[in-house]
Design a protein around this motif. Structure first.
Motif, PDB file in Angstrom:
ATOM      1  N   SER A  50       1.838  -6.520   5.666  1.00 29.40           N
ATOM      2  CA  SER A  50       1.858  -5.064   5.859  1.00 29.40           C
ATOM      3  C   SER A  50       0.616  -4.470   5.226  1.00 29.40           C
ATOM      4  CB  SER A  50       3.112  -4.446   5.240  1.00 29.40           C
ATOM      5  OG  SER A  50       3.123  -4.664   3.829  1.00 29.40           O
ATOM      6  N   VAL A  51       0.286  -3.234   5.641  1.00 27.86           N
ATOM      7  CA  VAL A  51      -0.861  -2.518   5.093  1.00 27.86           C
ATOM      8  C   VAL A  51      -0.405  -1.130   4.674  1.00 27.86           C
ATOM      9  CG1 VAL A  51      -3.175  -1.622   5.539  1.00 27.86           C
ATOM     10  CG2 VAL A  51      -2.473  -3.798   6.559  1.00 27.86           C
ATOM     11  N   VAL A  52      -0.790  -0.742   3.457  1.00 31.15           N
ATOM     12  CA  VAL A  52      -0.434   0.570   2.919  1.00 31.15           C
ATOM     13  C   VAL A  52      -1.707   1.341   2.608  1.00 31.15           C
ATOM     14  CG1 VAL A  52       0.708   1.797   1.018  1.00 31.15           C
ATOM     15  CG2 VAL A  52       1.711  -0.310   1.933  1.00 31.15           C
ATOM     16  N   CYS A  53      -1.740   2.612   2.980  1.00 29.92           N
ATOM     17  CA  CYS A  53      -2.887   3.473   2.678  1.00 29.92           C
ATOM     18  C   CYS A  53      -2.706   4.062   1.283  1.00 29.92           C
ATOM     19  CB  CYS A  53      -2.999   4.591   3.722  1.00 29.92           C
ATOM     20  SG  CYS A  53      -4.338   5.761   3.385  1.00 29.92           S
ATOM     21  N   THR A  54      -3.635   3.800   0.372  1.00 30.84           N
ATOM     22  CA  THR A  54      -3.509   4.316  -0.997  1.00 30.84           C
ATOM     23  C   THR A  54      -3.882   5.791  -1.084  1.00 30.84           C
ATOM     24  OG1 THR A  54      -5.745   3.539  -1.515  1.00 30.84           O
ATOM     25  CG2 THR A  54      -3.924   2.059  -2.031  1.00 30.84           C
ATOM     26  N   LYS A  65       1.714   7.587   5.040  1.00 26.48           N
ATOM     27  CA  LYS A  65       1.249   7.308   6.393  1.00 26.48           C
ATOM     28  C   LYS A  65       1.636   5.888   6.800  1.00 26.48           C
ATOM     29  CE  LYS A  65      -2.795   7.521   9.372  1.00 26.48           C
ATOM     30  NZ  LYS A  65      -4.220   7.881   9.505  1.00 26.48           N
ATOM     31  N   LYS A  66       2.180   5.746   8.000  1.00 25.36           N
ATOM     32  CA  LYS A  66       2.598   4.448   8.514  1.00 25.36           C
ATOM     33  C   LYS A  66       1.434   3.773   9.241  1.00 25.36           C
ATOM     34  CE  LYS A  66       6.853   5.049   7.159  1.00 25.36           C
ATOM     35  NZ  LYS A  66       7.412   4.269   6.027  1.00 25.36           N
ATOM     36  N   ILE A  67       1.181   2.514   8.893  1.00 19.85           N
ATOM     37  CA  ILE A  67       0.151   1.726   9.569  1.00 19.85           C
ATOM     38  C   ILE A  67       0.840   0.886  10.637  1.00 19.85           C
ATOM     39  CG2 ILE A  67      -1.738   0.107   9.281  1.00 19.85           C
ATOM     40  CD1 ILE A  67      -2.098   2.750   7.766  1.00 19.85           C
ATOM     41  N   ARG A  68       0.575   1.218  11.898  1.00 22.45           N
ATOM     42  CA  ARG A  68       1.284   0.588  13.004  1.00 22.45           C
ATOM     43  C   ARG A  68       0.349  -0.295  13.824  1.00 22.45           C
ATOM     44  NH1 ARG A  68       6.037   3.561  13.172  1.00 22.45           N
ATOM     45  NH2 ARG A  68       5.914   5.680  12.291  1.00 22.45           N
ATOM     46  N   PHE A  71      -5.890   3.331  15.519  1.00 21.87           N
ATOM     47  CA  PHE A  71      -6.075   4.706  15.061  1.00 21.87           C
ATOM     48  C   PHE A  71      -5.273   5.045  13.808  1.00 21.87           C
ATOM     49  CE2 PHE A  71      -6.969   4.828  19.670  1.00 21.87           C
ATOM     50  CZ  PHE A  71      -8.289   5.254  19.611  1.00 21.87           C
ATOM     51  N   SER A  72      -4.555   4.055  13.269  1.00 25.00           N
ATOM     52  CA  SER A  72      -3.841   4.287  12.003  1.00 25.00           C
ATOM     53  C   SER A  72      -4.791   4.312  10.814  1.00 25.00           C
ATOM     54  CB  SER A  72      -2.793   3.189  11.780  1.00 25.00           C
ATOM     55  OG  SER A  72      -1.817   3.197  12.800  1.00 25.00           O
ATOM     56  N   PHE A  73      -6.024   3.782  11.013  1.00 23.65           N
ATOM     57  CA  PHE A  73      -6.974   3.670   9.919  1.00 23.65           C
ATOM     58  C   PHE A  73      -7.977   4.828   9.956  1.00 23.65           C
ATOM     59  CE2 PHE A  73      -5.348  -0.563  10.520  1.00 23.65           C
ATOM     60  CZ  PHE A  73      -5.160  -1.016   9.212  1.00 23.65           C
ATOM     61  N   ASP A  74      -8.240   5.408   8.784  1.00 23.48           N
ATOM     62  CA  ASP A  74      -9.154   6.542   8.655  1.00 23.48           C
ATOM     63  C   ASP A  74     -10.410   6.119   7.911  1.00 23.48           C
ATOM     64  OD1 ASP A  74      -7.530   8.605   9.876  1.00 23.48           O
ATOM     65  OD2 ASP A  74      -6.222   8.427   8.118  1.00 23.48           O
ATOM     66  N   ASP A  75     -11.544   6.658   8.349  1.00 22.39           N
ATOM     67  CA  ASP A  75     -12.836   6.321   7.770  1.00 22.39           C
ATOM     68  C   ASP A  75     -12.884   6.669   6.284  1.00 22.39           C
ATOM     69  OD1 ASP A  75     -15.437   5.343   7.903  1.00 22.39           O
ATOM     70  OD2 ASP A  75     -16.277   7.344   8.193  1.00 22.39           O
ATOM     71  N   ASN A  76     -13.350   5.719   5.474  1.00 26.93           N
ATOM     72  CA  ASN A  76     -13.536   5.866   4.018  1.00 26.93           C
ATOM     73  C   ASN A  76     -12.220   5.948   3.242  1.00 26.93           C
ATOM     74  OD1 ASN A  76     -16.402   5.808   3.862  1.00 26.93           O
ATOM     75  ND2 ASN A  76     -16.472   7.899   4.648  1.00 26.93           N
ATOM     76  N   TYR A  77     -11.092   5.642   3.875  1.00 29.98           N
ATOM     77  CA  TYR A  77      -9.821   5.578   3.157  1.00 29.98           C
ATOM     78  C   TYR A  77      -9.627   4.161   2.604  1.00 29.98           C
ATOM     79  CZ  TYR A  77      -7.806  10.150   4.341  1.00 29.98           C
ATOM     80  OH  TYR A  77      -7.537  11.495   4.418  1.00 29.98           O
ATOM     81  N   SER A  78      -8.861   4.067   1.525  1.00 26.59           N
ATOM     82  CA  SER A  78      -8.596   2.776   0.888  1.00 26.59           C
ATOM     83  C   SER A  78      -7.201   2.274   1.262  1.00 26.59           C
ATOM     84  CB  SER A  78      -8.712   2.904  -0.632  1.00 26.59           C
ATOM     85  OG  SER A  78     -10.037   3.220  -1.002  1.00 26.59           O
ATOM     86  N   TYR A  79      -7.079   0.940   1.396  1.00 26.70           N
ATOM     87  CA  TYR A  79      -5.832   0.326   1.833  1.00 26.70           C
ATOM     88  C   TYR A  79      -5.559  -0.938   1.016  1.00 26.70           C
ATOM     89  CZ  TYR A  79      -6.516   3.357   5.880  1.00 26.70           C
ATOM     90  OH  TYR A  79      -6.716   4.453   6.680  1.00 26.70           O
ATOM     91  N   VAL A  80      -4.281  -1.326   0.998  1.00 26.44           N
ATOM     92  CA  VAL A  80      -3.879  -2.588   0.395  1.00 26.44           C
ATOM     93  C   VAL A  80      -3.091  -3.368   1.439  1.00 26.44           C
ATOM     94  CG1 VAL A  80      -2.545  -3.728  -1.402  1.00 26.44           C
ATOM     95  CG2 VAL A  80      -3.801  -1.644  -1.946  1.00 26.44           C
ATOM     96  N   MET A  81      -3.557  -4.577   1.749  1.00 34.88           N
ATOM     97  CA  MET A  81      -2.835  -5.466   2.656  1.00 34.88           C
ATOM     98  C   MET A  81      -2.043  -6.460   1.812  1.00 34.88           C
ATOM     99  SD  MET A  81      -4.187  -7.807   5.840  1.00 34.88           S
ATOM    100  CE  MET A  81      -5.024  -9.032   4.836  1.00 34.88           C
ATOM    101  N   LYS A  82      -0.737  -6.557   2.063  1.00 36.11           N
ATOM    102  CA  LYS A  82       0.136  -7.469   1.330  1.00 36.11           C
ATOM    103  C   LYS A  82       0.626  -8.543   2.286  1.00 36.11           C
ATOM    104  CE  LYS A  82       1.587  -3.942  -1.996  1.00 36.11           C
ATOM    105  NZ  LYS A  82       2.723  -3.213  -2.610  1.00 36.11           N
ATOM    106  N   ILE A  83       0.365  -9.808   1.921  1.00 32.11           N
ATOM    107  CA  ILE A  83       0.707 -10.949   2.770  1.00 32.11           C
ATOM    108  C   ILE A  83       1.799 -11.763   2.081  1.00 32.11           C
ATOM    109  CG2 ILE A  83      -0.171 -12.995   3.933  1.00 32.11           C
ATOM    110  CD1 ILE A  83      -2.989 -11.740   3.688  1.00 32.11           C
ATOM    111  N   ARG A  84       2.912 -11.988   2.797  1.00 34.82           N
ATOM    112  CA  ARG A  84       3.981 -12.824   2.260  1.00 34.82           C
ATOM    113  C   ARG A  84       3.718 -14.275   2.655  1.00 34.82           C
ATOM    114  NH1 ARG A  84       7.603 -12.172  -1.597  1.00 34.82           N
ATOM    115  NH2 ARG A  84       7.956 -10.045  -0.823  1.00 34.82           N
TER     116      ARG A  84
END
Length: 366
Positions: free
Chosen positions: A301-305, A310-313, A335-348
């Protein structure tokens, strides 16, 4: 009576010392001590009244001795911080010594490697005997650090036909330093260096100030299936100061998530990215990871910090094979991603552990 004279003498010395301390030179030799013109980037802090002054600057190098002496015409300083007027710098007289270091500076207009001393002498315009401040700075000039390219990575495979080119800034920093970026196609039976030396450039951009280049709109876009070489040079006044290695890459975009990639270059280990805690995604997330278990679909999953609500779909399916996986996730059209925004991807991971990758999304230039 002698005791009274002694008291007056001590008071006179104290007042003189206080007046002397009221004026000082503000100068950063590590930044501006690499050229003669840079020495005029010094400023004069004056805590007392208006003064008419002259300035002498003497430059010495530990082995060569005196390199140059600079003498200015009279100019006025007022209370506060005083920048040296450009007219004063232009009309200053420069006396160069007769040695190899001074000759190098004459030819190239910058200081070579060495251990330098810069002596700033400010004195009254009416009398050279009336010294207002005499201040010395030291600086060791070392050879430039390697100019390292960042992206596209060496021998990488990319999807972008108009890629963003990035590199590490040249160190040490130098006044007036600019970059030249060259990119050429690699023909059959050529290596990257040969291609750069003999082929017509697709990109030959001079005068770049920052350590990145948005793909020039007047340059033709790259072609899928072809290989390219690129290099960055740092220069000042037509003199090359530093130059990167020549890197190559191929435009070869396949699936949005690719686990089996022939090239082993350009995909950084996710453990290193976690430790560095920093990654720039120019439309793609690339990393390598080892799966010690059977091939299987991976949950992530990916979360916008910046905006956790905001849901990343519409993330692509991620499958790991056994062993090492080179992962390339295409998010350039999401289009869920915004320019210059920070995200965390969590991999199980298959063993139940969780890997995290923190990144900043940079929108691809149109």
């Amino acid at each position: 009576m002698s005791k009274l004279k002694f008291i007056f003498f001590v008071l006179f010395i104290s007042i003189s010392a206080a007046a002397y301390a009221q004026t000082s030179i503000v100068f950063v030799p590590e930044v501006y001590g690499t050229t003669l013109n840079g020495l005029f980037r010094a400023s004069i802090f004056n805590a007392s009244g208006v003064k008419s002054v002259r300035m002498n600057i003497t430059i010495r190098e530990a082995r060569a001795g005196k390199i140059a002496t600079i003498q200015t015409q009279a100019f006025t300083i007022v209370p506060g911080n005083n920048i040296i007027p450009s007219g004063v710098a232009r009309t200053a007289s420069v006396a160069m010594a007769q040695n190899s270091t001074a000759n190098f500076i004459r030819r190239n207009q910058y200081f070579p490697q060495g251990d330098y001393e810069y002596s700033f002498n400010i004195y009254s315009a009416s009398s050279s005997q009336e010294i207002i401040i005499d201040q010395v700075f030291n600086n060791e000039i070392t050879p430039p650090a390697p100019l390292d390219l960042i992206e596209p990575y060496d021998r990488d495979e990319i999807c972008e036909k108009r890629p963003l080119l990035t590199w590490q800034p040249s160190i040490p920093k130098m006044d007036g330093l600019l970059y030249q970026v060259m990119l050429v196609e690699i023909k059959d039976k050529q290596n990257a260096v040969e291609a750069l030396n003999y082929n017509l450039p697709i990109v030959n951009q001079k005068g770049v100030v920052a350590n990145l280049l948005v793909y020039p709109p007047n340059s033709k876009e790259l072609v899928a299936g072809k290989k390219y070489a690129w290099q960055v040079s740092a220069y000042r006044d037509q003199t090359i100061i530093n130059r990167s290695d020549v890197w190559s890459f191929e435009v070869n975009c396949q699936d949005s998530v690719s686990n089996v990639i022939a090239a082993d270059y350009g995909y950084r280990n996710i453990e290193d990215l976690v430790k560095g805690n920093y990654y720039i995604s120019n439309g793609f997330i690339r990393f390598s990871v080892i799966n010690s278990y059977a091939p299987q679909k991976i949950s992530y999953s990916v979360v916008c910090t910046n905006d956790p609500s905001k849901k990343i779909r519409n993330l692509p399916i991620l499958r790991f094979k056994s062993g090492e996986n080179k992962v390339n996730i295409d998010i350039s059209r999401n289009f869920s991603f915004d320019d210059n925004y920070s995200y965390v991807m969590k991999i199980r991971m298959p063993d139940g552990t969780q890997k995290s990758l923190r990144f900043t999304y940079k929108q691809l230039p149109e």
